[in-house]
Write a protein that holds these residues in place. Sequence first.
Motif, PDB file in Angstrom:
ATOM      1  N   TYR A  67      94.143  57.111  29.646  1.00  0.00           N
ATOM      2  CA  TYR A  67      93.958  56.423  28.120  1.00  0.00           C
ATOM      3  C   TYR A  67      95.095  56.976  27.292  1.00  0.00           C
ATOM      4  O   TYR A  67      95.383  56.375  26.374  1.00  0.00           O
TER       5      TYR A  67
ATOM      6  N   THR B  79      86.525  56.487  26.868  1.00  0.00           N
ATOM      7  CA  THR B  79      87.023  56.775  25.599  1.00  0.00           C
ATOM      8  C   THR B  79      86.493  57.600  24.775  1.00  0.00           C
ATOM      9  O   THR B  79      87.023  58.528  24.300  1.00  0.00           O
TER      10      THR B  79
ATOM     11  N   GLY C 195      91.147  48.690  21.171  1.00  0.00           N
ATOM     12  CA  GLY C 195      92.333  49.341  22.218  1.00  0.00           C
ATOM     13  C   GLY C 195      93.459  48.622  21.911  1.00  0.00           C
ATOM     14  O   GLY C 195      94.417  48.856  21.580  1.00  0.00           O
TER      15      GLY C 195
ATOM     16  N   THR D  59      93.165  47.793  34.996  1.00  0.00           N
ATOM     17  CA  THR D  59      92.329  49.362  35.129  1.00  0.00           C
ATOM     18  C   THR D  59      91.973  49.631  36.623  1.00  0.00           C
ATOM     19  O   THR D  59      91.519  50.782  36.848  1.00  0.00           O
TER      20      THR D  59
ATOM     21  N   GLN E   6      84.294  52.298  30.590  1.00  0.00           N
ATOM     22  CA  GLN E   6      85.689  52.433  29.705  1.00  0.00           C
ATOM     23  C   GLN E   6      85.133  52.931  28.276  1.00  0.00           C
ATOM     24  O   GLN E   6      85.904  53.742  27.694  1.00  0.00           O
TER      25      GLN E   6
END
Length: 753
Positions: free
Chosen positions: A736, A697, A553, A72, A693
């Motif tokens: 993403y 999302t 994910g 990341t 995160q």
Amino acid sequence: MVKRKFLYKMLSLFVVIVLIYSIITSSIIFYKSYQMSDAQNKHRHQLYMDQISNYADFMLRIAMDFVYKVSTLQSLIDYRYSEDTSYLYIANLYNDLIDQLKGFSQLGFTLGITKMTDNLVITAAGTYSIKDYLNELGVHAEALNRFQQLQSESLGANTYVVPQALSERPGKIVIIHQTIHSKLDPLYFFIVVDSASLVPGTSEQTNGNFYLYTDQIVGSYIHKEDLNPEILARSEWINKQEDMNHVKVGSTVNYIHHSKVIPNLNYVYTNELTSFSSIFIAIWRTALFPSVVLLLLGIIVAYLATRSSYRPIRQLLQFLDERKESNGTVSANEHGQQIHELAYIQSSIEQIYSINHALQHKLYHSLIHLREDFFRKVIYGIASEDFIRENLSALQLERFQDDLKLMLLECEGIEALHKTMPAPNLPLILNTLIREARDGYEDFFILPLDKNKYCLIFHRISSESLQQLAATVITRIEQDLSLDVSACLSDSYRLHELTSALQELLRLSNYQYANANKVLTSQSVKDLEETVCYYPLEIEASLINYVHSNELGKAYDLLSNLLNKNVKNSSMGPANLSNLKHSFLTTFKRCLNSNGKTLNQFTKEYPDLLDEFMEVPISKFTEKTFALFELIFNYCNKDKFSLESSTASQIFIYIHKHFDKDLSLTDIANHFNLSESYVSKLLKNSLDINFKQYVNTLKVKRAKELLHQGNYKIHEVAAIVGCNNTNTFIRIFKQYIGVSPGEYVKNLNQLSS
């Protein structure tokens, strides 16, 4: 003299009984002592195996979490998106790796990153070519070729542990991990772990050895010995899904645990079997004293019992002696005494008849269990022809020799039903329903296979009548018990062919969700069996595991790859599409079952969703599959938040209400009067991703919905979802989704046109 001999014979008989009893008791003491010692050894070995495998999984999970954290980093994202070799990006990534590894260096692992396309491996120690880096690690180039070969064989093989045969440094364990992006080249991570930090090198189990094993030995600990060739020859054990303990191979007992972090990695601990002779000396002193005491007490009791038993016999002999001396005739009192003795004998005979009648009654009721055992052995193929021939007449089953049809009933939702009401007696219910539907029909037998499956054996019934009967039984059970029931019907078979009939039914049960009818026959699934789609078992197992561990994910990535393989890269006709839908429904059902829920419960909450899924065309299949999977994922994991604490649930609600603002971890901590570290840990335990995160999302998901509407510009969407900087929004969206918002809108317009 005669009396004394009789007394000695009685005493000898009692002494022999005592000796036999003492020998049996001593043997039991010895055997139980051996069992206790063996159980203690097994428990100690199993405890050691649990501790060392859990510790290794803990270290590997830290390493894999570090890989995820590094993936990341902005510097890694820039390096991955660069098409040519940019030394600025490489330098940034190099510096970030040094910073990130400062807190992890004491854990004993290092990290190397490469795209393969630029022939560079970036580490915290510098930049190498791939060949030089492999030489530095002591790893043969064949290991990389083997990893790429595994990837071509299975979409789920994204992690590979280099075996000892391909590594020249036994003190290092090298793990190659790949992350896949639909638009970019794969990214490879070389995780180098010190063997000593992964598994401690000392153990109290001085006669055992511990191994890391995939399809070859990765590492050997304690005594550095090779794995037993007999275990390698029977390596199918190691490839099973369940952990195994006390697996005996030759003179060793083996414990095999599967890694919960790396799917193809196994922990194997071998130890010598505990022999009876090795512990005999340790227990004979303990068992000898109670055995001798028991023998002496038994002899004393035998003597006392002999004296006590001989007393009425002596009185009887005295009475006979007195009668011999008397020459008189039988008096009236003696005649009455004889009559009384005859009445006693008659009453004893009546008691014997009563006991015999009770035994016959119990035998009749046990006949059902004997028949069940008979049919179970026949249907599982373990009954010989002699066994069948000998028991048919004894069990009154002569009519069940030919023209037999099987019905396999599968009932889902029994566990959920048990939580609200006592367990129903399904065999009794089925028996009653069949007799009512067929006007007292008795030529059938119900055989429970497990708590969900029941095999019904019918004699001389037509296929049409059996289908009508199955439909009636399914309707009644679903109405009365709210269970999800399906039935599979076989063709006609002879008694010794019932194993083939059961195999046919189990094959048919795999298609229960590909057919609208709940009664399946060979003809009804004939078209489905001719279709083929790409759906490996390891893909299904990984997807179920991701749902169970709440890793959305990873589940999305795996599902996307599976859909691309079947829908985009091959021609998909109606038959193939129907079979693929069936495969997905079967997987989704197992996802629900692994989380303690059933498909029947899910369809009650979403009544028309499965019908819509089965009718969706190929053009909207991918979108509908993702929508259905997301609902099932949330349904499986909706109770996990409340299991953590009520505070976690309130935090999630708060995030969902305010994610479209510039929300930070500090804002949440202040709102709930908690520390930032506690809130971060609570979210991490519940979501398996960090706070930022999760918020991103939600922002990206909301942005996709707004872009689908087509009424907003990109900077307007960025403001709505709480990104004050449009460039920041574009970067998050691309991270993403894989493409920028502009490209995403362009693709939407092309699909709509």
